[in-house]
Design an enzyme around this catalytic site. Structure first.
Site, PDB file in Angstrom:
ATOM      1  N   CYS A   1      56.606  39.244  31.891  1.00 53.75           N
ATOM      2  CA  CYS A   1      55.517  39.120  30.914  1.00 53.75           C
ATOM      3  C   CYS A   1      55.731  40.019  29.704  1.00 53.75           C
ATOM      4  CB  CYS A   1      54.187  39.451  31.567  1.00 53.75           C
ATOM      5  SG  CYS A   1      53.887  38.529  33.076  1.00 53.75           S
TER       6      CYS A   1
ATOM      7  N   HIS B   1      48.748  42.059  26.807  1.00 56.47           N
ATOM      8  CA  HIS B   1      49.111  41.002  27.754  1.00 56.47           C
ATOM      9  C   HIS B   1      47.854  40.595  28.514  1.00 56.47           C
ATOM     10  CE1 HIS B   1      50.897  38.743  30.884  1.00 56.47           C
ATOM     11  NE2 HIS B   1      50.956  39.693  31.784  1.00 56.47           N
TER      12      HIS B   1
ATOM     13  N   ASN C   1      47.071  34.197  33.169  1.00 59.97           N
ATOM     14  CA  ASN C   1      48.282  34.935  32.813  1.00 59.97           C
ATOM     15  C   ASN C   1      49.417  33.941  32.552  1.00 59.97           C
ATOM     16  OD1 ASN C   1      50.633  36.429  32.780  1.00 59.97           O
ATOM     17  ND2 ASN C   1      50.111  37.685  34.555  1.00 59.97           N
TER      18      ASN C   1
HETATM   19  O1  UT7 Z   1      51.869  39.959  34.574  1.00 59.01           O
HETATM   20  C1  UT7 Z   1      51.930  40.662  35.783  1.00 59.01           C
HETATM   21  C2  UT7 Z   1      51.456  39.775  36.881  1.00 59.01           C
HETATM   22  N1  UT7 Z   1      50.657  40.375  37.882  1.00 59.01           N
HETATM   23  C3  UT7 Z   1      49.451  40.944  37.691  1.00 59.01           C
HETATM   24  O2  UT7 Z   1      48.984  41.146  36.611  1.00 59.01           O
HETATM   25  C4  UT7 Z   1      48.688  41.308  38.936  1.00 59.01           C
HETATM   26  C5  UT7 Z   1      48.004  42.643  38.857  1.00 59.01           C
HETATM   27  N2  UT7 Z   1      47.064  42.742  39.950  1.00 59.01           N
HETATM   28  C6  UT7 Z   1      45.804  42.240  39.884  1.00 59.01           C
HETATM   29  O3  UT7 Z   1      45.398  41.707  38.864  1.00 59.01           O
HETATM   30  C7  UT7 Z   1      44.902  42.431  41.077  1.00 59.01           C
HETATM   31  O4  UT7 Z   1      45.545  43.280  42.020  1.00 59.01           O
HETATM   32  C8  UT7 Z   1      44.525  41.079  41.773  1.00 59.01           C
HETATM   33  C9  UT7 Z   1      43.593  40.283  40.869  1.00 59.01           C
HETATM   34  C10 UT7 Z   1      45.770  40.265  42.083  1.00 59.01           C
HETATM   35  C11 UT7 Z   1      43.786  41.356  43.079  1.00 59.01           C
HETATM   36  O5  UT7 Z   1      42.646  42.143  42.808  1.00 59.01           O
HETATM   37  P1  UT7 Z   1      42.345  43.420  43.711  1.00 59.01           P
HETATM   38  O6  UT7 Z   1      41.042  43.974  43.263  1.00 59.01           O
HETATM   39  O7  UT7 Z   1      43.548  44.314  43.631  1.00 59.01           O
HETATM   40  O8  UT7 Z   1      42.168  42.778  45.140  1.00 59.01           O
HETATM   41  P2  UT7 Z   1      43.018  43.047  46.460  1.00 59.01           P
HETATM   42  O9  UT7 Z   1      44.386  42.496  46.337  1.00 59.01           O
HETATM   43  O10 UT7 Z   1      42.848  44.504  46.837  1.00 59.01           O
HETATM   44  O11 UT7 Z   1      42.231  42.174  47.482  1.00 59.01           O
HETATM   45  C12 UT7 Z   1      40.853  42.431  47.785  1.00 59.01           C
HETATM   46  C13 UT7 Z   1      40.385  41.357  48.761  1.00 59.01           C
HETATM   47  C14 UT7 Z   1      41.316  41.140  49.940  1.00 59.01           C
HETATM   48  O12 UT7 Z   1      40.522  40.894  51.065  1.00 59.01           O
HETATM   49  P3  UT7 Z   1      40.237  42.067  52.155  1.00 59.01           P
HETATM   50  O13 UT7 Z   1      41.615  42.466  52.628  1.00 59.01           O
HETATM   51  O14 UT7 Z   1      39.553  43.154  51.379  1.00 59.01           O
HETATM   52  O15 UT7 Z   1      39.402  41.385  53.156  1.00 59.01           O
HETATM   53  C15 UT7 Z   1      42.063  39.882  49.574  1.00 59.01           C
HETATM   54  O16 UT7 Z   1      42.483  39.159  50.705  1.00 59.01           O
HETATM   55  O17 UT7 Z   1      40.287  40.095  48.095  1.00 59.01           O
HETATM   56  C16 UT7 Z   1      40.996  39.109  48.853  1.00 59.01           C
HETATM   57  N3  UT7 Z   1      41.519  38.113  47.924  1.00 59.01           N
HETATM   58  C17 UT7 Z   1      40.801  37.061  47.516  1.00 59.01           C
HETATM   59  N4  UT7 Z   1      39.572  36.650  47.822  1.00 59.01           N
HETATM   60  C18 UT7 Z   1      39.122  35.527  47.210  1.00 59.01           C
HETATM   61  C19 UT7 Z   1      42.731  38.103  47.305  1.00 59.01           C
HETATM   62  N5  UT7 Z   1      42.808  37.018  46.500  1.00 59.01           N
HETATM   63  C20 UT7 Z   1      41.626  36.359  46.619  1.00 59.01           C
HETATM   64  C21 UT7 Z   1      41.103  35.201  46.032  1.00 59.01           C
HETATM   65  N6  UT7 Z   1      39.858  34.828  46.358  1.00 59.01           N
HETATM   66  N7  UT7 Z   1      41.793  34.457  45.144  1.00 59.01           N
END
Ligand code: UT7
Length: 323
Positions: free
Chosen positions: A112, A245, A275
């Site tokens: 990105c 970004h 993204n």
């Molecule tokens: O250009 C670079 C590309 N990558 C990025 O920019 C990614 C950067 N990271 C992020 O934007 C965030 O880490 C995410 C949006 C991907 C995730 O947000 P988060 O606040 O870090 O959530 P998490 O990964 O800690 O997950 C929290 C919970 C989990 O459940 P438990 O374990 O707490 O029960 C996940 O399983 O949210 C769950 N989860 C979802 N729930 C509903 C993960 N994805 C989803 C979803 N819908 N799509």
């Protein structure tokens, strides 16, 4: 020294819209979760269009906007992690379809951050003399490498392309750039080697440790923006438009807070496109211009992060009269 800057800009996204409500029917997620965790409401998904198709559409607009002919381009750089083929470079396909018959062409892979990397390369090519116009394109079709049964990634990404013509400017143009990489974190965001017969299901799809990338992004976006402004000798309060970004609104907000910028100076379109990888920053810049948010002489800061892990920031004085 010759000054180099952006002379024209354009973008293209596919017509197909995938909303959060559509995703609710595909994986165990909700509009509420996606909106609060990312700021994304919908994204554009290619329906047969390839990376080069979108790149050509965006580049045609940038060339027309810069009022040059395709033959005036000396180099075509396509920043992408989703090339049409392993080789030839997508830039060669684009060069041919645009009729940039005098131009060399190559791809650049920096996730990105790719557009900012390519902008840095183009700026130095123009400043060095022999290259008068360099066409810089950020284009990706991440939908082709997204597993639409994996809720942790499929809600995040969209497809698109953005392009800029970089050439000699009377004004100051690009004031400073700052590129970096931390290859030690490369496995936080990667695509297993693509093969015609993938050894396992995951081989064809993006793998991401989301929270690791999130922590990296929150730190590096602020650090990189502050460093490029230091190099450009610009105080954060003198930035007119911050074009980050578009990965996640929480990451954008954290970076803006580090810079002490008020909301009116931050360009956000993550809700519409998600993204779009290397296309994210040039699409945002082109939309900001289209919406009349860029005036000649404005100080613009671009900052991105991505696979590598890489980061890239640029500070520039906007050259092109208001849309
Ligand atoms: O250009 C670079 C590309 N990558 C990025 O920019 C990614 C950067 N990271 C992020 O934007 C965030 O880490 C995410 C949006 C991907 C995730 O947000 P988060 O606040 O870090 O959530 P998490 O990964 O800690 O997950 C929290 C919970 C989990 O459940 P438990 O374990 O707490 O029960 C996940 O399983 O949210 C769950 N989860 C979802 N729930 C509903 C993960 N994805 C989803 C979803 N819908 N799509």
């Amino acid at each position: 020294m010759t000054n180099a800057g952006i002379l024209g800009i354009g973008y293209a996204v596919p017509d197909g819209v995938l909303t959060n409500h559509d995703l609710e029917r595909m994986v165990d997620t909700s509009d509420e979760w996606i909106t609060t965790r990312t700021g994304i409401k919908e994204r554009r998904i290619a329906n047969g269009e390839t990376t080069s198709d979108l790149a050509v559409l965006a580049a045609k607009k940038a060339i027309a906007h810069a009022r040059i002919a395709p033959q005036d381009s000396d180099m075509v750089i396509v920043a992408t992690i989703t090339p049409d083929m392993a080789f030839p470079a997508t830039a060669c396909l684009v060069q041919d379809r645009l009729g940039c018959t005098r131009a060399g062409a190559f791809d650049l892979s920096a996730g990105c951050s790719g557009f900012v990397y390519a902008l840095d390369v183009a700026t130095h090519m123009v400043r060095s003399g022999p290259y008068r116009h360099v066409l810089v394109i950020g284009a990706d079709t991440l939908s082709a490498i997204t597993d639409f049964s994996d809720r942790s990634t499929c809600v995040l990404f969209g497809d698109g392309a953005g392009a800029a013509v970089v050439g000699q400017t009377e004004g100051r143009g690009v004031l400073a750039t700052y590129l970096g990489a931390d290859g030690g974190q490369g496995m936080s965001l990667y695509l297993p080697r693509e093969r015609a017969e993938a050894a396992s299901h995951k081989d064809g799809f993006i793998q991401m440790a989301g929270s690791d990338v999130f922590k990296f992004a929150v730190r590096i976006m602020g650090d990189a923006a502050l460093e490029v402004l230091r190099r450009a000798a610009v105080a954060p309060e003198d930035v007119d438009l911050f074009v980050p970004h578009q990965a996640n609104i929480r990451i954008i907000d954290a970076a803006a807070k580090r810079l002490g910028l008020d909301g009116r100076k931050i360009f956000v379109n993550v809700h519409k496109y998600g993204n779009t990888s290397a296309a994210s920053i040039p699409i945002a810049l082109a939309e900001a211009y289209e919406q009349g948010r860029l005036n000649k002489g404005d100080i613009v800061t671009l900052v991105g992060f991505g696979a590598g892990l890489t980061w890239g920031a640029a500070a520039l004085e906007w050259e092109v009269p208001k849309a």
